[in-house]
Design a protein around this motif. Sequence first.
Motif, PDB file in Angstrom:
ATOM      1  N   TYR A 229       8.760  11.055  14.523  1.00 32.54           N
ATOM      2  CA  TYR A 229       7.845  11.372  13.432  1.00 32.54           C
ATOM      3  C   TYR A 229       6.461  10.801  13.732  1.00 32.54           C
ATOM      4  O   TYR A 229       6.318   9.634  14.117  1.00 32.54           O
ATOM      5  CB  TYR A 229       8.363  10.799  12.115  1.00 32.54           C
ATOM      6  CG  TYR A 229       7.467  11.112  10.929  1.00 32.54           C
ATOM      7  CD1 TYR A 229       7.300  12.423  10.485  1.00 32.54           C
ATOM      8  CD2 TYR A 229       6.794  10.099  10.262  1.00 32.54           C
ATOM      9  CE1 TYR A 229       6.481  12.715   9.395  1.00 32.54           C
ATOM     10  CE2 TYR A 229       5.976  10.373   9.171  1.00 32.54           C
ATOM     11  CZ  TYR A 229       5.817  11.686   8.747  1.00 32.54           C
ATOM     12  OH  TYR A 229       5.002  11.971   7.679  1.00 32.54           O
ATOM     13  N   PHE A 230       5.430  11.638  13.538  1.00 33.26           N
ATOM     14  CA  PHE A 230       4.049  11.255  13.794  1.00 33.26           C
ATOM     15  C   PHE A 230       3.249  11.359  12.496  1.00 33.26           C
ATOM     16  O   PHE A 230       2.837  12.458  12.103  1.00 33.26           O
ATOM     17  CB  PHE A 230       3.420  12.176  14.849  1.00 33.26           C
ATOM     18  CG  PHE A 230       4.165  12.220  16.149  1.00 33.26           C
ATOM     19  CD1 PHE A 230       3.901  11.294  17.151  1.00 33.26           C
ATOM     20  CD2 PHE A 230       5.143  13.187  16.375  1.00 33.26           C
ATOM     21  CE1 PHE A 230       4.587  11.333  18.362  1.00 33.26           C
ATOM     22  CE2 PHE A 230       5.834  13.228  17.574  1.00 33.26           C
ATOM     23  CZ  PHE A 230       5.563  12.296  18.570  1.00 33.26           C
ATOM     24  N   PRO A 231       3.031  10.241  11.797  1.00 33.09           N
ATOM     25  CA  PRO A 231       2.213  10.290  10.581  1.00 33.09           C
ATOM     26  C   PRO A 231       0.773  10.679  10.916  1.00 33.09           C
ATOM     27  O   PRO A 231       0.279  10.372  12.009  1.00 33.09           O
ATOM     28  CB  PRO A 231       2.296   8.864  10.037  1.00 33.09           C
ATOM     29  CG  PRO A 231       2.690   8.023  11.205  1.00 33.09           C
ATOM     30  CD  PRO A 231       3.509   8.889  12.116  1.00 33.09           C
ATOM     31  N   LEU A 232       0.106  11.356  10.005  1.00 35.74           N
ATOM     32  CA  LEU A 232      -1.273  11.773  10.247  1.00 35.74           C
ATOM     33  C   LEU A 232      -2.157  10.554  10.545  1.00 35.74           C
ATOM     34  O   LEU A 232      -1.880   9.443  10.091  1.00 35.74           O
ATOM     35  CB  LEU A 232      -1.827  12.524   9.046  1.00 35.74           C
ATOM     36  CG  LEU A 232      -1.271  13.919   8.762  1.00 35.74           C
ATOM     37  CD1 LEU A 232      -2.103  14.604   7.667  1.00 35.74           C
ATOM     38  CD2 LEU A 232      -1.210  14.792  10.000  1.00 35.74           C
ATOM     39  N   PRO A 233      -3.223  10.763  11.325  1.00 39.46           N
ATOM     40  CA  PRO A 233      -4.121   9.649  11.660  1.00 39.46           C
ATOM     41  C   PRO A 233      -4.608   8.916  10.407  1.00 39.46           C
ATOM     42  O   PRO A 233      -4.955   9.541   9.408  1.00 39.46           O
ATOM     43  CB  PRO A 233      -5.277  10.345  12.387  1.00 39.46           C
ATOM     44  CG  PRO A 233      -4.669  11.569  12.971  1.00 39.46           C
ATOM     45  CD  PRO A 233      -3.645  12.021  11.975  1.00 39.46           C
ATOM     46  N   SER A 234      -4.605   7.601  10.471  1.00 37.13           N
ATOM     47  CA  SER A 234      -5.041   6.665   9.421  1.00 37.13           C
ATOM     48  C   SER A 234      -4.030   6.526   8.288  1.00 37.13           C
ATOM     49  O   SER A 234      -4.286   5.808   7.320  1.00 37.13           O
ATOM     50  CB  SER A 234      -6.420   7.036   8.851  1.00 37.13           C
ATOM     51  OG  SER A 234      -6.328   8.141   7.972  1.00 37.13           O
ATOM     52  N   SER A 235      -2.869   7.183   8.398  1.00 34.25           N
ATOM     53  CA  SER A 235      -1.858   7.052   7.359  1.00 34.25           C
ATOM     54  C   SER A 235      -1.322   5.619   7.316  1.00 34.25           C
ATOM     55  O   SER A 235      -1.106   4.988   8.350  1.00 34.25           O
ATOM     56  CB  SER A 235      -0.702   8.024   7.616  1.00 34.25           C
ATOM     57  OG  SER A 235       0.377   7.757   6.738  1.00 34.25           O
ATOM     58  N   ASP A 236      -1.073   5.129   6.088  1.00 35.93           N
ATOM     59  CA  ASP A 236      -0.539   3.775   5.921  1.00 35.93           C
ATOM     60  C   ASP A 236       0.811   3.785   5.212  1.00 35.93           C
ATOM     61  O   ASP A 236       1.259   2.763   4.676  1.00 35.93           O
ATOM     62  CB  ASP A 236      -1.523   2.913   5.119  1.00 35.93           C
ATOM     63  CG  ASP A 236      -1.806   3.495   3.734  1.00 35.93           C
ATOM     64  OD1 ASP A 236      -1.279   4.581   3.420  1.00 35.93           O
ATOM     65  OD2 ASP A 236      -2.549   2.853   2.968  1.00 35.93           O
ATOM     66  N   SER A 237       1.480   4.950   5.225  1.00 36.66           N
ATOM     67  CA  SER A 237       2.698   5.081   4.423  1.00 36.66           C
ATOM     68  C   SER A 237       3.983   5.056   5.243  1.00 36.66           C
ATOM     69  O   SER A 237       5.072   4.986   4.666  1.00 36.66           O
ATOM     70  CB  SER A 237       2.648   6.394   3.622  1.00 36.66           C
ATOM     71  OG  SER A 237       2.526   7.501   4.509  1.00 36.66           O
ATOM     72  N   PHE A 238       3.892   5.096   6.558  1.00 36.20           N
ATOM     73  CA  PHE A 238       5.096   5.107   7.395  1.00 36.20           C
ATOM     74  C   PHE A 238       5.169   3.772   8.130  1.00 36.20           C
ATOM     75  O   PHE A 238       4.395   3.522   9.054  1.00 36.20           O
ATOM     76  CB  PHE A 238       5.044   6.276   8.388  1.00 36.20           C
ATOM     77  CG  PHE A 238       6.312   6.466   9.169  1.00 36.20           C
ATOM     78  CD1 PHE A 238       7.485   6.811   8.524  1.00 36.20           C
ATOM     79  CD2 PHE A 238       6.334   6.293  10.545  1.00 36.20           C
ATOM     80  CE1 PHE A 238       8.665   6.999   9.242  1.00 36.20           C
ATOM     81  CE2 PHE A 238       7.497   6.476  11.268  1.00 36.20           C
ATOM     82  CZ  PHE A 238       8.674   6.830  10.615  1.00 36.20           C
ATOM     83  N   PRO A 239       6.052   2.863   7.713  1.00 34.64           N
ATOM     84  CA  PRO A 239       6.050   1.488   8.231  1.00 34.64           C
ATOM     85  C   PRO A 239       6.152   1.375   9.743  1.00 34.64           C
ATOM     86  O   PRO A 239       5.587   0.447  10.336  1.00 34.64           O
ATOM     87  CB  PRO A 239       7.278   0.867   7.552  1.00 34.64           C
ATOM     88  CG  PRO A 239       7.488   1.683   6.316  1.00 34.64           C
ATOM     89  CD  PRO A 239       7.082   3.062   6.678  1.00 34.64           C
ATOM     90  N   ALA A 240       6.856   2.304  10.374  1.00 35.32           N
ATOM     91  CA  ALA A 240       7.041   2.202  11.822  1.00 35.32           C
ATOM     92  C   ALA A 240       5.793   2.569  12.612  1.00 35.32           C
ATOM     93  O   ALA A 240       5.732   2.335  13.822  1.00 35.32           O
ATOM     94  CB  ALA A 240       8.202   3.097  12.267  1.00 35.32           C
TER      95      ALA A 240
ATOM     96  N   GLU B 218      -6.107  14.003   2.580  1.00 33.64           N
ATOM     97  CA  GLU B 218      -5.415  12.731   2.360  1.00 33.64           C
ATOM     98  C   GLU B 218      -4.295  12.606   3.389  1.00 33.64           C
ATOM     99  O   GLU B 218      -3.430  13.479   3.493  1.00 33.64           O
ATOM    100  CB  GLU B 218      -4.831  12.686   0.939  1.00 33.64           C
ATOM    101  CG  GLU B 218      -4.000  11.461   0.641  1.00 33.64           C
ATOM    102  CD  GLU B 218      -4.735  10.165   0.893  1.00 33.64           C
ATOM    103  OE1 GLU B 218      -4.227   9.342   1.674  1.00 33.64           O
ATOM    104  OE2 GLU B 218      -5.831   9.995   0.317  1.00 33.64           O
ATOM    105  N   SER B 219      -4.301  11.536   4.171  1.00 31.82           N
ATOM    106  CA  SER B 219      -3.310  11.396   5.244  1.00 31.82           C
ATOM    107  C   SER B 219      -2.038  10.695   4.795  1.00 31.82           C
ATOM    108  O   SER B 219      -0.968  10.912   5.373  1.00 31.82           O
ATOM    109  CB  SER B 219      -3.919  10.614   6.418  1.00 31.82           C
ATOM    110  OG  SER B 219      -4.296   9.309   6.004  1.00 31.82           O
ATOM    111  N   SER B 220      -2.103   9.874   3.783  1.00 29.35           N
ATOM    112  CA  SER B 220      -0.942   9.101   3.360  1.00 29.35           C
ATOM    113  C   SER B 220       0.192  10.017   2.920  1.00 29.35           C
ATOM    114  O   SER B 220      -0.013  10.983   2.167  1.00 29.35           O
ATOM    115  CB  SER B 220      -1.329   8.172   2.211  1.00 29.35           C
ATOM    116  OG  SER B 220      -0.228   7.378   1.825  1.00 29.35           O
ATOM    117  N   GLY B 221       1.400   9.731   3.402  1.00 31.18           N
ATOM    118  CA  GLY B 221       2.574  10.509   3.023  1.00 31.18           C
ATOM    119  C   GLY B 221       2.723  11.808   3.774  1.00 31.18           C
ATOM    120  O   GLY B 221       3.576  12.631   3.428  1.00 31.18           O
ATOM    121  N   ARG B 222       1.923  12.022   4.808  1.00 28.66           N
ATOM    122  CA  ARG B 222       1.934  13.293   5.532  1.00 28.66           C
ATOM    123  C   ARG B 222       2.075  13.062   7.035  1.00 28.66           C
ATOM    124  O   ARG B 222       1.570  12.069   7.572  1.00 28.66           O
ATOM    125  CB  ARG B 222       0.657  14.083   5.247  1.00 28.66           C
ATOM    126  CG  ARG B 222       0.518  14.513   3.795  1.00 28.66           C
ATOM    127  CD  ARG B 222      -0.865  15.040   3.483  1.00 28.66           C
ATOM    128  NE  ARG B 222      -0.928  15.653   2.165  1.00 28.66           N
ATOM    129  CZ  ARG B 222      -1.132  14.984   1.036  1.00 28.66           C
ATOM    130  NH1 ARG B 222      -1.297  13.664   1.076  1.00 28.66           N
ATOM    131  NH2 ARG B 222      -1.170  15.617  -0.127  1.00 28.66           N
TER     132      ARG B 222
END
Length: 666
Positions: free
Chosen positions: A555-566, A590-594
């Motif tokens: 899984y690759f969270p969107l740049p600057s996301s702070d919602s995926f702990p790993a 909005e990158s968080s959660g995506r």
Amino acid sequence: MSAVLPKVHQPALAPFVKDEFLTREGLEKIRGMLERNRALNWASGQAKGSSLCPSLGVSQAANTGSVDFNKHVWVRDNMFMAMALHATDIDGDSSAQAAAIVGDVATFFLKTAARLDDIIAGHADPRDAMLRPHVRFNGETLEEDDEFWNHKQNDALGYFIWLRCRLCVDGKMPMTGNHLRLLGLMVEYLMKIEYWRDEDAGPWEEEERIGASSIGPVLAAAQELRKLLNKYPGMMVPCQDGTLEAIEQKGAETLKEILPNECIQDGRQRETDAALLFLVYPLRVVDKDMGRAIVKAVEEQLVGSVGVRRFNGDSYWCKDFKRKFGRTTKVFTAEAINDRNAYVSAGEEAQWCLFDSLLSCIYGLWYQEERDVADLLQQQQYLLRSLAQVTGPDCPAGPWLCPECYSLSKDTWIASDVSPHLWTQANLHLALFSMDKSLEMSHGEVKSEFKKFDTGNIGKIAVEDLVAVLTKLNPELPAKDVSELLEDFAHEGVVSFDKLIDGLFSGEMTAPARAAFNLRGLRPLGEMSPDEIREVERVITEALLGLHGEFQGEYFPLPSSDSFPACMGGMSDQDQKTLCKSGLMFDSAESSGRGIFANGTFDVAVLVNSSSHVELVVRPPLGDNLTGAARLWSLEKVVRDSLRLSGHDIVKIDLRPSETRPEEAN
């Protein structure tokens, strides 16, 4: 000569290393795996405080002796990295990186320009290797190192001058006054030492001799400098009148005497050296006939079962090298080299990994200029050989590395401790780019040839008529097999030329199969709060990261996301580029959660909180949308089953025609 495909060390690449025509889709999958596994990621090894990279990343087993592999950089290797970046640039970023690398090397040479001045003025003896301009230095501080090294390497200076001028000619790095003065000093220096008859250590830092592989880069540099001056008539290099002309004339005359040999000095003759390939590409300082002669000699005398020998009788990394010598650093005195040479037998030399990709580039260049299919096939063959050299799970230094060479340990070929090797990475990066360009060209040519059959200009032909044409052109073709192949691209017995060629060579006629879903019982994405969106991400990623087999991925969270702990901060720049190339990236205010979940080959993805809670994407195989739809249906099933384990389910929304299940497509 067709080089034999060696053993494939990285199992994930094995399905692609075979004697079959490579497609653009296959090449894209290969590139995706290499990028995903950081096989070409040299930036992570950059020296602190500069754009330069050590020429080798070394395993702990190699960290013996006095060389600090983590800070020393070589001019030559970094020039090849910069050249590869510039040659493959598509958006300006890579050329900017190349300019930064060249700029840092120029800064070092300007700091130490007194070495050039002293030799020009006769105050220093050029026979002393440590008094020459240093071609290996501290990449963190851009300062010289006091440790002895044979800096008699004229080719390294040639590569620097050549690339600095090339970047300016191509409009990627404007010339500055300081750099122009530096080039003038270097030209005067090369004239002072009479480089065309100067005995230097060459690209392999070995026994000193007058070698064509050292003369060629300086000649190429002078020619590129001439191009620069011709482009900007008001620009003047601060050197004595006639110096540049003499550099060109003497170099050309001497090369004519030596080539296609490496060295013709009495007692130091060397008929063939793989370094001569650099004169063919990237320097292009020899004509096509001489280029063909050099390649032929390398193929006949140096290409081995695993890689390519630098030269016959090469004792560096020869059989059981570590057991015999106990360390991987080099020795430079003629006496020490002669002693070491006593330990090598014919066929036991190391086989290096940077040359197969270079040969692939050379054949690619010839194909792109002359359109000879034989060159295209050789280009592919050497690319596949270079892919076979990428390390597997049994390599002590780690998997997915581009090693410097393979050497014999007892009777087994193993990757050297010098893994990954910057130069090898740079050449493989170039080879992949060149192969894609050649496949694009061949795809267009084949389409043009097939359209010649379209006498009615209707864009299609009956299967039986096309079979008749093809078997008439080549009576050895099995009509039944050809007919069965063509039926895969036919509708009601009629073949579309565009669909056939796109399907066979690039897959451009296929479209990703997609399906959108929301989690059952939850509000649509547009009505959710940020906390609810993050909860959807948590639920979905937990299910996705439990998948196995062909759908296992990351899984690759969107740049600057702070919602995926790993992965706080989101995906890396390299991951973003890989996903963009694969057509899987999406933008959001909005990158968080995506983010994007993708399998190892980047042909299956799940977009999390893009336009819906979940969007499944499957990139189908060549010319086969039905298979893509079938795989999409399988992906939906395994995702649904995984979600149900945690008490959740998905509901399909906004189904489009390309997203139909296989039974619905008929």
